[in-house]
Design an enzyme around this catalytic site. Structure first.
Site, PDB file in Angstrom:
ATOM      1  N   GLU A   1       6.049  -3.129  -8.753  1.00 33.46           N
ATOM      2  CA  GLU A   1       5.743  -1.855  -8.102  1.00 33.46           C
ATOM      3  C   GLU A   1       6.810  -0.772  -8.285  1.00 33.46           C
ATOM      4  OE1 GLU A   1       4.776  -2.778  -4.031  1.00 33.46           O
ATOM      5  OE2 GLU A   1       2.810  -3.585  -4.571  1.00 33.46           O
TER       6      GLU A   1
ATOM      7  N   GLU B   1      -1.835  -8.207  -7.264  1.00 31.85           N
ATOM      8  CA  GLU B   1      -1.786  -8.417  -5.813  1.00 31.85           C
ATOM      9  C   GLU B   1      -3.032  -7.814  -5.179  1.00 31.85           C
ATOM     10  OE1 GLU B   1       1.604  -6.959  -3.714  1.00 31.85           O
ATOM     11  OE2 GLU B   1       3.071  -7.848  -5.082  1.00 31.85           O
TER      12      GLU B   1
END
Length: 324
Positions: A145, A262
């Site tokens: 991320e 995710e």
């Protein structure tokens, strides 16, 4: 002869893409904590048996390497921590699972990418050297991320440098690259990837955020979302389907596999809504031939209850159903 061997290794590694769609689970809240156990999760040996027996074929192990490496050159990774990670990787590989390791929660890099660039690359140089003889079913995810001061422009430049560092040591291993802006599916088009074999791009999906993160202690204002349900209406499903269709189209256009690295809904959401949402996300990903990795195994989003040593059966079947 050497060129033929390299070609064989590349083909063998690439074959991993086509053998099976990734159906995985994140071993979260463990090694990406400042210290394993600090966030309530210690990865037990038997977890890998449970995961494989349930029908998953992949584990993603988020790792905060930056908490276990020297802050100054040569940024050496602690040998005891390497031993711990090796042990877990070997257990997973022994069970026939594909393993993804990443660099997770490198907040120093997000805040000051210019100053941390050398350290980041040196960490990856050590990882590539350490794992160069491991099976092709160990994948490297460069960074979880990317966000904040690690802008898309800076992230694209760092991707190229990082791939170059790894490829000097390991020519064929699959490398996973997260989209910018917290691995957003809406930021895939901001990626600029170098020409290289065996790359995969990952995005994370937690939409609608007010549902998946209601009551999450680390999200400011999330208490006001408590009670939000996900009924799986036609409109709700169409929104998600459109997002996945766009991600798939981007992958096809750029000739690169897409991974849903995710997704999950926090435990404070209504359980039935969590089951419905989880089931739909995994099904729509599979429909578009996008591998998925659920967040996560046994913490706040967990599919397994370590206190009772039992799966949360409805959530498990939302992902791994006997009828699918």
């Amino acid at each position: 002869m050497k060129k033929l061997l390299i070609l064989f290794l590349m083909l063998a590694s690439a074959q991993v893409f086509s053998e099976q769609i990734i159906k995985g689970i994140n071993l979260g809240n463990a090694l990406e904590a400042p210290k394993e156990g600090q966030w309530g999760v210690v990865i037990e040996n038997e977890y890998f048996c449970l995961i494989e027996s349930a029908g998953f074929n992949t584990v993603r192990i988020p790792i905060r390497w930056s908490a276990h490496a020297l802050e100054d050159y040569p940024y050496t990774i602690d040998s005891a921590f390497f031993d711990r990670v090796d042990h877990l990787i070997n257990l997973a590989l022994f069970k026939g699972l594909t393993v993804i390791i990443n660099i997770h929660h490198y907040e120093e890099l997000m805040n000051d990418p210019n100053r941390q660039k050398e350290r980041f690359l040196c960490i990856w140089k050590q990882l590539a050297e350490h794992y160069k003889n491991y099976p092709a079913t160990l994948y490297f995810e460069l960074l979880n991320e990317p966000h904040s001061n690690l802008t898309p422009k800076k992230w694209n430049a760092l991707i190229k440098d990082c791939i170059a560092v790894i490829r000097i040591i390991d020519l064929t291993r699959i490398l996973i690259i997260d989209a910018p802006h917290w691995a957003s599916p809406y930021a895939l088009n901001l990626l600029e990837l170098p020409n290289n074999e065996n790359l995969m791009v990952s995005f994370h999906y937690y939409e609608p955020f007010s549902f998946t993160h209601q009551g999450a202690e680390w999200v400011e204002g999330s208490k006001r979302w408590l009670g939000t349900v996900w009924k799986g209406t036609l409109l709700q499903k169409c929104k998600i389907k459109l997002d996945f269709a766009r991600a798939k189209k981007w992958g096809q256009k750029n000739n690169i596999p897409i991974l849903l690295g995710e997704f999950g809904a926090y435990s404070k959401a209504e359980y039935d809504s969590r089951v419905r949402w989880t089931s739909y996300i995994s099904k729509i990903a599979e429909r578009y031939e996008i591998g998925w990795i659920y967040w996560e195994f046994c913490a706040g989003f967990g599919i397994y209850d370590p206190s009772s040593d039992k799966w949360r059966q409805e959530l498990l079947e939302a992902l791994i159903s006997p009828t699918r």
